[in-house]
Write an enzyme that holds these catalytic residues in place. Structure first.
Site, PDB file in Angstrom:
ATOM      1  N   ARG A  79       8.544   2.901  -1.726  1.00 48.44           N
ATOM      2  CA  ARG A  79       7.165   1.847  -1.547  1.00 48.44           C
ATOM      3  C   ARG A  79       7.390   0.727  -1.727  1.00 48.44           C
ATOM      4  NH1 ARG A  79       2.622  -0.741  -3.276  1.00 48.44           N
ATOM      5  NH2 ARG A  79       3.086   0.130  -4.855  1.00 48.44           N
ATOM      6  N   LEU A  80       7.678  -0.231  -0.305  1.00 48.19           N
ATOM      7  CA  LEU A  80       7.430  -1.922  -0.205  1.00 48.19           C
ATOM      8  C   LEU A  80       6.031  -1.970  -0.574  1.00 48.19           C
ATOM      9  CD1 LEU A  80      10.308  -3.088   1.598  1.00 48.19           C
ATOM     10  CD2 LEU A  80      10.238  -2.479  -1.059  1.00 48.19           C
ATOM     11  N   ASP A  81       5.533  -3.749  -1.392  1.00 49.28           N
ATOM     12  CA  ASP A  81       3.861  -3.423  -1.324  1.00 49.28           C
ATOM     13  C   ASP A  81       4.114  -4.541  -0.167  1.00 49.28           C
ATOM     14  OD1 ASP A  81       3.428  -3.326  -4.090  1.00 49.28           O
ATOM     15  OD2 ASP A  81       4.305  -5.947  -4.840  1.00 49.28           O
ATOM     16  N   ARG A  82       2.889  -4.498  -0.003  1.00 53.12           N
ATOM     17  CA  ARG A  82       2.261  -5.194   1.286  1.00 53.12           C
ATOM     18  C   ARG A  82       3.268  -6.575   1.618  1.00 53.12           C
ATOM     19  NH1 ARG A  82      -1.473  -8.042   3.658  1.00 53.12           N
ATOM     20  NH2 ARG A  82      -2.899  -8.587   1.695  1.00 53.12           N
ATOM     21  N   VAL A  84       6.103  -7.726   0.384  1.00 45.02           N
ATOM     22  CA  VAL A  84       7.009  -8.517   0.392  1.00 45.02           C
ATOM     23  C   VAL A  84       7.630  -7.509   1.956  1.00 45.02           C
ATOM     24  CG1 VAL A  84       9.024  -6.730  -1.172  1.00 45.02           C
ATOM     25  CG2 VAL A  84       7.006  -7.396  -1.978  1.00 45.02           C
TER      26      VAL A  84
END
Length: 191
Positions: A79-82, A84
């Site tokens: 997952r990548l933060d929104r 990022v």
């Protein structure tokens, strides 16, 4: 449709439909960098969440790939933060997703972030070892070191990250950030 005075009878159902608008995202395109039989790698733009969450259902990487390219099902490997941007790997079946999960847990796969920071970052490698306490209710997290004022241990999960300066112009620095542990907002809290 019935009038307000209508009395609902036994075995009848009441249905209520709600139309919601998703918050907009700044980017519309999710470029595919590599597509194989069981894996797809994309460039995730900032502001777009990886998968449906919170107020987002369609304006997500998974939603865009399904709508624009007919890619379904998709299983995000990480997952990548929104907010990022970066490379995102998605498995195209549950078996491949489980294989990636096992490799991540075994330490065979590592994440690396590149950040632009204000100031001249130290030349030597910096290792930051703190506790990150994520408060899901408030949607924020804090980084804490040592003990609280009353001598009790601090809250949160241990989070260790290695930082190495790649370059600097004296005003900004480009820094490699390698999380040793994987905690929510781990890198964001350390800057």
């Amino acid at each position: 449709m019935v009038p307000v005075s209508y009395i609902v009878k036994s075995s009848q159902k009441i249905s209520h439909f709600l139309h919601r608008h998703e918050p907009p995202v700044m980017a519309w395109d999710v470029p595919i960098l590599d597509k194989e039989d069981d894996v797809v790698t994309v460039w995730k733009p900032a502001t777009v969440p990886v998968h449906p969450c919170g107020q987002y259902r369609k304006n997500t990487v998974v939603g865009v790939l399904q709508a624009e390219y007919g890619l379904a099902p998709l299983f995000p490997v990480h997952r990548l933060d929104r907010l990022v941007s970066g490379l995102l790997i998605l498995a195209r079946n549950a078996t491949k997703a489980d294989l990636f999960r096992q490799e991540i847990e075994a330490g065979k796969v590592q994440k690396q972030y590149v950040a632009k920071v204000v100031g001249e970052f130290p030349e030597d490698e910096q290792i930051v070892d703190v506790n990150v306490n994520y408060n899901a209710r408030e949607g924020r997290s804090t980084a804490e070191v040592g003990y609280s004022c009353d001598g009790s241990s601090i809250k949160g999960k241990t989070a260790c990250t290695k930082f190495t300066r790649i370059s600097t112009n004296g005003i900004h620095s480009i820094v490699s950030c390698k999380p040793i542990t994987g905690r929510t907002h781990q890198v964001r809290n350390l800057f």
